[in-house]
Design a protein around this motif. Structure first.
Motif: not given
Length: 358
Positions: A328-332, A260-262, A239-242
């Motif tokens: 941005v952190e994923p919500t799930a 990211n593709l969450f 998630a931090s790669s971008p």
């Protein structure tokens, strides 16, 4: 002249006056503190040097390969430990470390403060399990090449299952879970969300659909990903790669070329911790405790965001700008129970190998 020394108490640097290049007071030779880490451990040299002076120790960083190899090294040398403190045991390896009896509980101040992400579902109110103190957390997830999708006019998938459909044939590169920690984490997330049978049915369809398997993250991201000259616009990464793409860009980009593709079943939360090594040098025990406190100090929690590209574990720790804007952190997320990962992980990898590679 003056020497700058990092202070855990103030979170800053102190100055020690020197006279004619010689310290005013003679200091004893610093004790050696052996720190076993995975190969991705990285903090600024000035920060580590400051810790050494403040704690009165000389760090000996022992790199043990990836996290799994590192733990194997700790287990194989438990009769004569090669380290006094270990960093990099994560929530996929914690149960194994506990079962092998290679770590000792740490109960200092850092273990008493609530962490932003705990070591597992059995964590206490502070996020600590078996004395392993959380240091950072991150997310294994899918990254996409935004320009490739825009040029192709292909809609982004909204469900994990779509990646096995003809429209996304030969677009995905993953890491082998037998040789790669992000590959293993991705497999764990698949199984947690889809269920074991459905997950492996999906992998069989992915094989038919031309999924590419790389040995590790470096090969997948820097060789196979279209962003770096490859042919695959979807890659298992972080998630931090971008944010890292922006940080290291030569053209000082304001927007990341990746995103990211969450997707449900495609996000795994990893939490890394630090612990005392059972049987470590008793003379280094105080220094080992100070190192644990140091990793949860404000300067270290800030620095690890752009050196190890993880989110800080210290609750309320500020995010650096590039992480705040582009990571941005994923919500799930989907993590199997820790005991299940330990009990079934090896069998899952063996089954994956038969389904995808053989």
């Amino acid at each position: 002249m003056q020497r700058r020394v990092f202070s855990l108490a103030t979170g800053g640097f102190l100055s020690l006056a020197l006279l004619g290049g010689t310290a005013l007071a003679q200091t004893p030779k610093p004790a050696t503190l052996r720190v076993l880490t995975h190969s991705s451990f990285e903090l600024p040299a000035e920060l580590l040097a400051g810790f050494e002076q403040q704690a009165g120790v000389k760090l000996q960083i022992v790199r043990g390969g990836d996290a799994g190899e590192m733990l194997n090294k700790l287990i194989l040398t438990r009769a004569k430990p090669v380290a006094d403190v270990v960093f990099g045991i994560d929530n996929t390896l914690l149960q194994r470390a506990v079962a092998a009896n290679v770590i000792e509980p740490y109960v200092g101040p850092a273990a008493q403060r609530k962490a932003a992400a705990g070591m597992g579902e059995t964590a206490d109110a502070t996020g600590v399990v078996a004395g392993v103190v959380p240091v950072d957390h991150g997310y294994v997830t899918l990254n996409i090449d935004k320009a490739w999708f825009a040029k192709a006019g292909l809609a982004l998938p909204t469900r994990l299952e779509q990646l096995a459909e003809p429209a996304y044939a030969k677009l995905l590169v993953v890491q082998n879970p037998a040789t790669s920690s992000p590959g293993l984490a991705f497999l764990f997330a698949n199984i947690a969300a889809l269920g074991e049978e459905a997950a492996f049915d999906w992998w069989a369809k992915l094989r038919t659909n031309g999924v590419k398997v790389a040995k590790g993250w470096t090969e997948a991201y820097y060789t196979e990903f279209t962003r770096n000259g490859g042919t695959r616009p979807i890659v298992v990464s972080y998630a931090s790669s971008p944010a890292a793409e922006v940080f290291f860009s030569k053209d000082k980009l304001s927007e990341s070329p990746t995103a990211n593709l969450f997707l449900k079943g495609g996000v795994f939360r990893q939490v890394e911790g630090v612990a005392l090594v059972r049987g470590g040098n008793p003379a280094a025990r105080e220094g080992a405790g100070r190192f644990i406190e140091f990793l949860r100090s404000a300067p270290a929690q800030q620095a690890l965001q752009t050196t190890m590209w993880m989110y800080p574990a210290e609750a309320g720790a500020p995010r650096v700008e590039v992480m705040e804007q582009h990571a941005v952190e994923p919500t799930a997320f989907d993590n199997p129970p820790a005991a299940q990962m330990e009990e079934k992980g090896r069998a899952w990898v063996q089954r994956w190998t038969k389904v995808v590679l053989k």
